[in-house]
Design an enzyme around this catalytic site. Structure first.
Site, mmCIF file in Angstrom:
data_model
loop_
_atom_site.group_PDB
_atom_site.id
_atom_site.type_symbol
_atom_site.label_atom_id
_atom_site.label_comp_id
_atom_site.label_asym_id
_atom_site.label_seq_id
_atom_site.Cartn_x
_atom_site.Cartn_y
_atom_site.Cartn_z
ATOM 1 C CG ASP A 32 102.039 -27.513 65.420
ATOM 2 O OD1 ASP A 32 101.820 -26.627 66.449
ATOM 3 O OD2 ASP A 32 101.090 -28.055 64.646
ATOM 4 C CD GLU A 98 94.371 -23.425 66.446
ATOM 5 O OE1 GLU A 98 94.693 -24.555 66.443
ATOM 6 O OE2 GLU A 98 94.327 -22.840 65.439
ATOM 7 C CB VAL A 99 96.288 -25.637 72.737
ATOM 8 C CG1 VAL A 99 96.236 -26.740 73.825
ATOM 9 C CG2 VAL A 99 96.009 -26.417 71.538
ATOM 10 C CG HIS A 103 101.285 -23.595 73.011
ATOM 11 N ND1 HIS A 103 100.195 -23.460 73.562
ATOM 12 C CD2 HIS A 103 101.201 -23.286 71.734
ATOM 13 C CE1 HIS A 103 99.059 -23.063 72.659
ATOM 14 N NE2 HIS A 103 99.817 -22.930 71.652
ATOM 15 C CG HIS A 105 103.820 -22.006 68.086
ATOM 16 N ND1 HIS A 105 103.261 -22.938 67.107
ATOM 17 C CD2 HIS A 105 102.945 -21.374 68.784
ATOM 18 C CE1 HIS A 105 101.752 -22.794 67.591
ATOM 19 N NE2 HIS A 105 101.798 -21.991 68.463
HETATM 20 P P1 5GP Z 1 97.846 -22.022 69.418
HETATM 21 O O1 5GP Z 1 97.070 -21.395 68.212
HETATM 22 O O2 5GP Z 1 97.130 -22.413 70.301
HETATM 23 O O3 5GP Z 1 99.141 -21.127 69.388
HETATM 24 O O4 5GP Z 1 98.631 -23.303 68.645
HETATM 25 C C1 5GP Z 1 98.194 -24.535 68.868
HETATM 26 C C2 5GP Z 1 99.020 -25.450 68.129
HETATM 27 O O5 5GP Z 1 98.760 -26.748 68.540
HETATM 28 C C3 5GP Z 1 98.682 -25.488 66.466
HETATM 29 O O6 5GP Z 1 99.969 -25.113 65.958
HETATM 30 C C4 5GP Z 1 98.226 -26.904 66.425
HETATM 31 O O7 5GP Z 1 98.742 -27.528 65.208
HETATM 32 C C5 5GP Z 1 99.116 -27.674 67.558
HETATM 33 N N1 5GP Z 1 98.300 -28.846 67.776
HETATM 34 C C6 5GP Z 1 96.763 -28.936 68.129
HETATM 35 N N2 5GP Z 1 96.619 -30.260 68.556
HETATM 36 C C7 5GP Z 1 97.570 -30.773 68.699
HETATM 37 C C8 5GP Z 1 97.801 -32.330 68.917
HETATM 38 O O8 5GP Z 1 97.096 -33.157 69.277
HETATM 39 N N3 5GP Z 1 99.366 -32.811 68.678
HETATM 40 C C9 5GP Z 1 100.287 -31.816 68.478
HETATM 41 N N4 5GP Z 1 101.417 -32.360 68.317
HETATM 42 N N5 5GP Z 1 99.955 -30.617 68.065
HETATM 43 C C10 5GP Z 1 98.764 -30.001 68.326
#
Ligand code: 5GP
Length: 121
Positions: A32, A98-99, A103, A105
Site C-alpha cells: 500500500d 476509496e478505490v 482489494h 488489505h
Molecule cells: P480502500 O479505502 O479503497 O479500502 O483502500 C484503498 C487503498 O489503496 C488505500 O489504503 C490507499 O493507500 C491505497 N492506494 C491508493 N492509491 C494507491 C496507489 O497508487 N498505489 C498503491 N500502492 N496504493 C494505493
C-alpha cells in the site's frame, strides 16, 4: 459499473508503478502506498471487479480460487502467519472504499487492536 481508469486498473496495465510482492495469472499483490501498519499489502484480482459481491457473482471458479489462494500465499510469504495478521475489504460507501477495484488489505507487524473502532455516539 466498473471504472477502467481507477488506480488499480492503471497499476494492472503498468501505467502506474507499484511495489509488487506477488503475481499469478489471476491476482496481483503490492505494498500500500500509505501503509497503516508495518506490513500493509493489497491483494487484487486481475479481472475488472468492483466488490466482493460482484466478484463472487460473476468471476470464474479459477479467478475466485486464485484470488483467495493469493491472499494466503502473500501472508505466508510476508512471514506474518505468526504472530498474526488481519485481512480487510472495504466495500462501498459506508465502508469508505476509496478505490473501486476489489482489494483485500493485509495488515501485520504490530498489535492491530480490536476489530472495529467504537461507533460514534
Ligand atoms: P480502500 O479505502 O479503497 O479500502 O483502500 C484503498 C487503498 O489503496 C488505500 O489504503 C490507499 O493507500 C491505497 N492506494 C491508493 N492509491 C494507491 C496507489 O497508487 N498505489 C498503491 N500502492 N496504493 C494505493
Amino acid at each position: 459499473m466498473y471504472d477502467p481508469n481507477n488506480v488499480f486498473a492503471r497499476i494492472l496495465r503498468g501505467e502506474i508503478p507499484c511495489k509488487k510482492v506477488y503475481e499469478s495469472d489471476t491476482a496481483l499483490a503490492f505494498h500500500d502506498i500509505n501503509p497503516q501498519a508495518p506490513t500493509h499489502i493489497l491483494v487484487i484480482p486481475k479481472g475488472a471487479y468492483v466488490s466482493l459481491d460482484d466478484f463472487t457473482a460473476t468471476a470464474s471458479e479459477a479467478e475466485i480460487a486464485g484470488f483467495f489462494r493469493a491472499v494466503g500465499e502473500v501472508a505466508r510469504q510476508a512471514g506474518v502467519v505468526e504472530p498474526g495478521y488481519r485481512i480487510l475489504a472495504n466495500i462501498g460507501r459506508d465502508a469508505h472504499q476509496e478505490v473501486p477495484h476489489l482489494h483485500v488489505h493485509i495488515f501485520a507487524g504490530r498489535d492491530l487492536g480490536r476489530m472495529l473502532a467504537k461507533a460514534p455516539e
